[in-house]
Design a protein around this motif. Sequence first.
Motif, PDB file in Angstrom:
ATOM      1  N   SER A  23       0.835  -1.205   0.000  1.00  0.00           N
ATOM      2  CA  SER A  23       0.000   0.000   0.000  1.00  0.00           C
ATOM      3  C   SER A  23       0.869   1.255   0.000  1.00  0.00           C
ATOM      4  CB  SER A  23      -0.915   0.014   1.222  1.00  0.00           C
ATOM      5  OG  SER A  23      -0.162   0.258   2.392  1.00  0.00           O
ATOM      6  N   ALA A  24       0.281   2.349  -0.435  1.00  0.00           N
ATOM      7  CA  ALA A  24       0.983   3.638  -0.417  1.00  0.00           C
ATOM      8  C   ALA A  24       1.340   4.013   1.014  1.00  0.00           C
ATOM      9  CB  ALA A  24       0.123   4.715  -1.063  1.00  0.00           C
ATOM     10  N   GLY A  25       0.474   3.664   1.963  1.00  0.00           N
ATOM     11  CA  GLY A  25       0.755   3.948   3.370  1.00  0.00           C
ATOM     12  C   GLY A  25       1.982   3.209   3.872  1.00  0.00           C
ATOM     13  N   ASP A  26       2.096   1.925   3.502  1.00  0.00           N
ATOM     14  CA  ASP A  26       3.270   1.149   3.899  1.00  0.00           C
ATOM     15  C   ASP A  26       4.540   1.703   3.250  1.00  0.00           C
ATOM     16  OD1 ASP A  26       1.739  -0.498   5.502  1.00  0.00           O
ATOM     17  OD2 ASP A  26       1.643  -2.138   4.036  1.00  0.00           O
ATOM     18  N   LEU A  27       4.430   2.070   1.962  1.00  0.00           N
ATOM     19  CA  LEU A  27       5.594   2.657   1.289  1.00  0.00           C
ATOM     20  C   LEU A  27       5.967   3.999   1.922  1.00  0.00           C
ATOM     21  CD1 LEU A  27       4.878   1.805  -2.447  1.00  0.00           C
ATOM     22  CD2 LEU A  27       6.784   0.986  -1.051  1.00  0.00           C
ATOM     23  N   ALA A  28       4.961   4.782   2.279  1.00  0.00           N
ATOM     24  CA  ALA A  28       5.227   6.068   2.929  1.00  0.00           C
ATOM     25  C   ALA A  28       6.011   5.859   4.209  1.00  0.00           C
ATOM     26  CB  ALA A  28       3.910   6.795   3.208  1.00  0.00           C
ATOM     27  N   SER A  29       5.652   4.839   4.959  1.00  0.00           N
ATOM     28  CA  SER A  29       6.355   4.529   6.204  1.00  0.00           C
ATOM     29  C   SER A  29       7.815   4.155   5.939  1.00  0.00           C
ATOM     30  CB  SER A  29       5.619   3.386   6.912  1.00  0.00           C
ATOM     31  OG  SER A  29       6.317   2.980   8.058  1.00  0.00           O
ATOM     32  N   VAL A  30       8.026   3.311   4.926  1.00  0.00           N
ATOM     33  CA  VAL A  30       9.393   2.887   4.575  1.00  0.00           C
ATOM     34  C   VAL A  30      10.221   4.066   4.062  1.00  0.00           C
ATOM     35  CG1 VAL A  30      10.725   1.513   2.910  1.00  0.00           C
ATOM     36  CG2 VAL A  30       8.793   0.486   4.110  1.00  0.00           C
ATOM     37  N   LEU A  31       9.578   4.919   3.251  1.00  0.00           N
ATOM     38  CA  LEU A  31      10.300   6.033   2.631  1.00  0.00           C
ATOM     39  C   LEU A  31      10.428   7.248   3.546  1.00  0.00           C
ATOM     40  CD1 LEU A  31       8.604   5.910  -0.906  1.00  0.00           C
ATOM     41  CD2 LEU A  31      10.804   4.909  -0.222  1.00  0.00           C
ATOM     42  N   GLY A  32       9.632   7.273   4.610  1.00  0.00           N
ATOM     43  CA  GLY A  32       9.660   8.431   5.507  1.00  0.00           C
ATOM     44  C   GLY A  32       9.043   9.659   4.875  1.00  0.00           C
ATOM     45  N   LEU A  33       7.982   9.441   4.092  1.00  0.00           N
ATOM     46  CA  LEU A  33       7.316  10.528   3.378  1.00  0.00           C
ATOM     47  C   LEU A  33       5.824  10.514   3.691  1.00  0.00           C
ATOM     48  CD1 LEU A  33       8.790   9.987  -0.213  1.00  0.00           C
ATOM     49  CD2 LEU A  33       9.449  11.764   1.416  1.00  0.00           C
ATOM     50  N   PRO A  34       5.127  11.625   3.442  1.00  0.00           N
ATOM     51  CA  PRO A  34       3.666  11.591   3.499  1.00  0.00           C
ATOM     52  C   PRO A  34       3.135  10.651   2.404  1.00  0.00           C
ATOM     53  CG  PRO A  34       4.465  13.860   3.465  1.00  0.00           C
ATOM     54  CD  PRO A  34       5.650  12.969   3.200  1.00  0.00           C
ATOM     55  N   GLU A  35       1.963  10.101   2.620  1.00  0.00           N
ATOM     56  CA  GLU A  35       1.414   9.109   1.697  1.00  0.00           C
ATOM     57  C   GLU A  35       1.301   9.630   0.265  1.00  0.00           C
ATOM     58  OE1 GLU A  35      -2.570   6.399   1.449  1.00  0.00           O
ATOM     59  OE2 GLU A  35      -1.665   6.695   3.428  1.00  0.00           O
ATOM     60  N   GLU A  36       0.833  10.866   0.085  1.00  0.00           N
ATOM     61  CA  GLU A  36       0.687  11.411  -1.266  1.00  0.00           C
ATOM     62  C   GLU A  36       2.042  11.554  -1.949  1.00  0.00           C
ATOM     63  OE1 GLU A  36      -0.949  12.108  -4.643  1.00  0.00           O
ATOM     64  OE2 GLU A  36      -2.121  11.529  -2.902  1.00  0.00           O
ATOM     65  N   ALA A  37       3.056  11.941  -1.199  1.00  0.00           N
ATOM     66  CA  ALA A  37       4.410  12.043  -1.763  1.00  0.00           C
ATOM     67  C   ALA A  37       4.929  10.659  -2.154  1.00  0.00           C
ATOM     68  CB  ALA A  37       5.352  12.712  -0.764  1.00  0.00           C
ATOM     69  N   ALA A  38       4.610   9.660  -1.348  1.00  0.00           N
ATOM     70  CA  ALA A  38       5.020   8.287  -1.676  1.00  0.00           C
ATOM     71  C   ALA A  38       4.348   7.833  -2.967  1.00  0.00           C
ATOM     72  CB  ALA A  38       4.669   7.346  -0.525  1.00  0.00           C
ATOM     73  N   ARG A  39       3.069   8.179  -3.136  1.00  0.00           N
ATOM     74  CA  ARG A  39       2.366   7.832  -4.384  1.00  0.00           C
ATOM     75  C   ARG A  39       3.065   8.467  -5.587  1.00  0.00           C
ATOM     76  NH1 ARG A  39      -2.669   5.720  -2.807  1.00  0.00           N
ATOM     77  NH2 ARG A  39      -3.536   6.761  -1.006  1.00  0.00           N
ATOM     78  N   ARG A  40       3.414   9.745  -5.449  1.00  0.00           N
ATOM     79  CA  ARG A  40       4.091  10.430  -6.556  1.00  0.00           C
ATOM     80  C   ARG A  40       5.436   9.767  -6.861  1.00  0.00           C
ATOM     81  NH1 ARG A  40       2.137  15.024  -3.820  1.00  0.00           N
ATOM     82  NH2 ARG A  40       4.194  15.371  -2.922  1.00  0.00           N
ATOM     83  N   GLU A  41       6.167   9.378  -5.831  1.00  0.00           N
ATOM     84  CA  GLU A  41       7.467   8.718  -6.036  1.00  0.00           C
ATOM     85  C   GLU A  41       7.292   7.374  -6.743  1.00  0.00           C
ATOM     86  OE1 GLU A  41      10.565   9.751  -5.630  1.00  0.00           O
ATOM     87  OE2 GLU A  41       9.922  11.687  -4.839  1.00  0.00           O
ATOM     88  N   VAL A  42       6.254   6.619  -6.369  1.00  0.00           N
ATOM     89  CA  VAL A  42       6.001   5.333  -7.021  1.00  0.00           C
ATOM     90  C   VAL A  42       5.642   5.557  -8.487  1.00  0.00           C
ATOM     91  CG1 VAL A  42       4.468   3.326  -7.116  1.00  0.00           C
ATOM     92  CG2 VAL A  42       5.347   4.118  -4.918  1.00  0.00           C
TER      93      VAL A  42
END
Length: 178
Positions: A23-42
């Motif tokens: 999930s974007a939330g799990d990736l956000a946690s791993v990346l240390g970013l807000p969820e929306e920023a993690a989505r953009r990075e993915v």
Amino acid sequence: MSDSPPLSALIGAALLAAGRPVSAGDLASVLGLPEEAARREVEAFSARLKKAELGFQVEAVAGGYRFVVPPALASHLTPLLAPPPLPPLSSAALEVLAVIAYRQPVTRAEIEAMRGGSASTVVTLQERELVKVVGRADSVGQPLLYGTTERFLLDFGLTSLADLPPLDDTGFAHLLRS
């Protein structure tokens, strides 16, 4: 923090290591970013992979992201893929699956009433991990309630149940045998 790995390396490693949609939330946690920023990075990572034509890509499915082989390459890999695919679901099993997908949570008796016949294929759908018991009804005998699984979303290429096609005025009539 010069020893921190690049975000793209973390995204790729997370998707590879998880072995399931992340999930974007799990990736956000791993990346240390807000969820929306993690989505953009993915999304940026996915675009770079596609452009590089490396033989795999990122797919959004079942509320997360995973690595997949591009469909254009899949036919070339058939000898490597195992096990052989399961036989297709029978029309009765597909009818039961459609009723569960649209009406969940639903009891076996409700499925049988809608179909006008047996719902014995629920067992097959459970074996294929497409449906599962999600609870018990608050009625006499407390019958089991069935719902779809993440595997259902994966196998049918859906991000969520909201991606199911809408039912028309005939309800389930067009999904069921005549």
